[in-house]
Motif scaffolding. Sequence first.
Motif, PDB file in Angstrom:
ATOM      1  N   ALA A 210      -8.426   1.718  -2.429  1.00 54.81           N
ATOM      2  CA  ALA A 210      -7.159   2.369  -2.108  1.00 54.81           C
ATOM      3  C   ALA A 210      -6.003   1.371  -2.144  1.00 54.81           C
ATOM      4  O   ALA A 210      -4.929   1.662  -2.682  1.00 54.81           O
ATOM      5  CB  ALA A 210      -7.256   3.035  -0.733  1.00 54.81           C
ATOM      6  N   GLN A 211      -6.208   0.196  -1.582  1.00 56.14           N
ATOM      7  CA  GLN A 211      -5.143  -0.811  -1.569  1.00 56.14           C
ATOM      8  C   GLN A 211      -4.842  -1.314  -2.983  1.00 56.14           C
ATOM      9  O   GLN A 211      -3.675  -1.550  -3.335  1.00 56.14           O
ATOM     10  CB  GLN A 211      -5.549  -1.967  -0.662  1.00 56.14           C
ATOM     11  CG  GLN A 211      -5.622  -1.587   0.813  1.00 56.14           C
ATOM     12  CD  GLN A 211      -6.151  -2.715   1.681  1.00 56.14           C
ATOM     13  OE1 GLN A 211      -6.619  -3.747   1.178  1.00 56.14           O
ATOM     14  NE2 GLN A 211      -6.079  -2.533   2.993  1.00 56.14           N
ATOM     15  N   ALA A 212      -5.882  -1.463  -3.791  1.00 56.80           N
ATOM     16  CA  ALA A 212      -5.665  -1.907  -5.173  1.00 56.80           C
ATOM     17  C   ALA A 212      -4.887  -0.869  -5.970  1.00 56.80           C
ATOM     18  O   ALA A 212      -3.996  -1.212  -6.769  1.00 56.80           O
ATOM     19  CB  ALA A 212      -7.015  -2.197  -5.840  1.00 56.80           C
ATOM     20  N   LEU A 213      -5.208   0.408  -5.769  1.00 56.89           N
ATOM     21  CA  LEU A 213      -4.470   1.447  -6.471  1.00 56.89           C
ATOM     22  C   LEU A 213      -3.009   1.492  -6.029  1.00 56.89           C
ATOM     23  O   LEU A 213      -2.099   1.704  -6.850  1.00 56.89           O
ATOM     24  CB  LEU A 213      -5.136   2.808  -6.229  1.00 56.89           C
ATOM     25  CG  LEU A 213      -6.471   3.040  -6.933  1.00 56.89           C
ATOM     26  CD1 LEU A 213      -7.084   4.370  -6.488  1.00 56.89           C
ATOM     27  CD2 LEU A 213      -6.306   3.016  -8.443  1.00 56.89           C
ATOM     28  N   GLU A 214      -2.777   1.286  -4.736  1.00 57.39           N
ATOM     29  CA  GLU A 214      -1.400   1.287  -4.249  1.00 57.39           C
ATOM     30  C   GLU A 214      -0.620   0.120  -4.840  1.00 57.39           C
ATOM     31  O   GLU A 214       0.531   0.286  -5.284  1.00 57.39           O
ATOM     32  CB  GLU A 214      -1.380   1.207  -2.722  1.00 57.39           C
ATOM     33  CG  GLU A 214       0.025   1.267  -2.134  1.00 57.39           C
ATOM     34  CD  GLU A 214       0.025   1.073  -0.630  1.00 57.39           C
ATOM     35  OE1 GLU A 214       0.979   1.533   0.019  1.00 57.39           O
ATOM     36  OE2 GLU A 214      -0.920   0.457  -0.114  1.00 57.39           O
ATOM     37  N   ALA A 215      -1.242  -1.062  -4.865  1.00 58.99           N
ATOM     38  CA  ALA A 215      -0.571  -2.223  -5.452  1.00 58.99           C
ATOM     39  C   ALA A 215      -0.342  -2.031  -6.947  1.00 58.99           C
ATOM     40  O   ALA A 215       0.718  -2.408  -7.485  1.00 58.99           O
ATOM     41  CB  ALA A 215      -1.399  -3.473  -5.199  1.00 58.99           C
ATOM     42  N   SER A 216      -1.309  -1.424  -7.622  1.00 54.83           N
ATOM     43  CA  SER A 216      -1.149  -1.170  -9.060  1.00 54.83           C
ATOM     44  C   SER A 216      -0.037  -0.169  -9.316  1.00 54.83           C
ATOM     45  O   SER A 216       0.722  -0.282 -10.295  1.00 54.83           O
ATOM     46  CB  SER A 216      -2.467  -0.648  -9.635  1.00 54.83           C
ATOM     47  OG  SER A 216      -3.497  -1.598  -9.478  1.00 54.83           O
ATOM     48  N   GLN A 217       0.075   0.819  -8.440  1.00 51.81           N
ATOM     49  CA  GLN A 217       1.149   1.801  -8.591  1.00 51.81           C
ATOM     50  C   GLN A 217       2.517   1.134  -8.459  1.00 51.81           C
ATOM     51  O   GLN A 217       3.442   1.414  -9.233  1.00 51.81           O
ATOM     52  CB  GLN A 217       1.000   2.912  -7.555  1.00 51.81           C
ATOM     53  CG  GLN A 217       2.084   3.988  -7.672  1.00 51.81           C
ATOM     54  CD  GLN A 217       2.244   4.777  -6.387  1.00 51.81           C
ATOM     55  OE1 GLN A 217       1.720   4.382  -5.350  1.00 51.81           O
ATOM     56  NE2 GLN A 217       2.992   5.861  -6.436  1.00 51.81           N
ATOM     57  N   ARG A 218       2.655   0.244  -7.476  1.00 52.35           N
ATOM     58  CA  ARG A 218       3.938  -0.444  -7.288  1.00 52.35           C
ATOM     59  C   ARG A 218       4.273  -1.304  -8.504  1.00 52.35           C
ATOM     60  O   ARG A 218       5.417  -1.328  -8.970  1.00 52.35           O
ATOM     61  CB  ARG A 218       3.891  -1.294  -6.024  1.00 52.35           C
ATOM     62  CG  ARG A 218       3.897  -0.489  -4.740  1.00 52.35           C
ATOM     63  CD  ARG A 218       4.293  -1.358  -3.547  1.00 52.35           C
ATOM     64  NE  ARG A 218       3.371  -2.484  -3.407  1.00 52.35           N
ATOM     65  CZ  ARG A 218       2.300  -2.485  -2.618  1.00 52.35           C
ATOM     66  NH1 ARG A 218       2.002  -1.384  -1.904  1.00 52.35           N
ATOM     67  NH2 ARG A 218       1.523  -3.543  -2.518  1.00 52.35           N
TER      68      ARG A 218
END
Length: 249
Positions: A210-218
């Motif tokens: 989840a954190q990786a996807l959020e960082a990738s989205q940013r």
Amino acid sequence: MRTSSLRRYALSCGSALLIAFAAAPAHAQFGGIVYDPTNYSQNVLTAARTLEQINNQIKSLQNEAESLINDAKNLASLPTSSLAELQSQVRQTQQLLGNAQRIAYSVQSIDQAFTSRYRGAPMSATDKALVDNARARWEDTVAGFEDALKVQAGVVGNIEGSRDAMNRIVGSSQSASGALQAAQAGNQLLALQARQLADLTAVVAAQGRAQALEASQRAAAQDQAREQLRRFLAPGTGYRPTPAQMFHR
């Protein structure tokens, strides 16, 4: 002549009887039964030795019987097993991970998703494609956090099962009658720890995803913002002011 010869013969026979009597062991006669004390003592000694040998054999058989009983206890299996329950809990956690939305726990799935909507905004993409990719990335992030929460809820639900399994295993270990039962109880405790480590690994993986996807989205949003700014400021194709009428006459 005859009288003197008879006397000499009698004397010689008497001497022979005396010598024979002196050489023979002492004995007594009671009612026709001859009692020989030397022979009796030897018989008593022989009987005592025989009885001692019999007692030693009995003790040896008792020791062998106790050894066999202990071997049977050491080879007896533990009457209870928590392995099936622990395996079921591990499968439930695996199922939660397998139900990951949008982007699965797969190298191929991740590569396809990042190639299509995360690795920079192409200059040839239309505005609609940029908006669609931005929305898809947002949905990936939301789904990642939802999946992480589901995994955490499943792991929390396994805590009660861990407590019950631990109580049974420890109780079986304390009442173990042999080495095999104690070893099997120890193995089941190790299996319980392994399942707990699997749950912890699942939580860390889901949270990290989840954190990786959020960082990738940013990161992708920043890149898309640069592309949109470039298009906005591009000469000839950028923003063109047009008159606007606010009120009708």
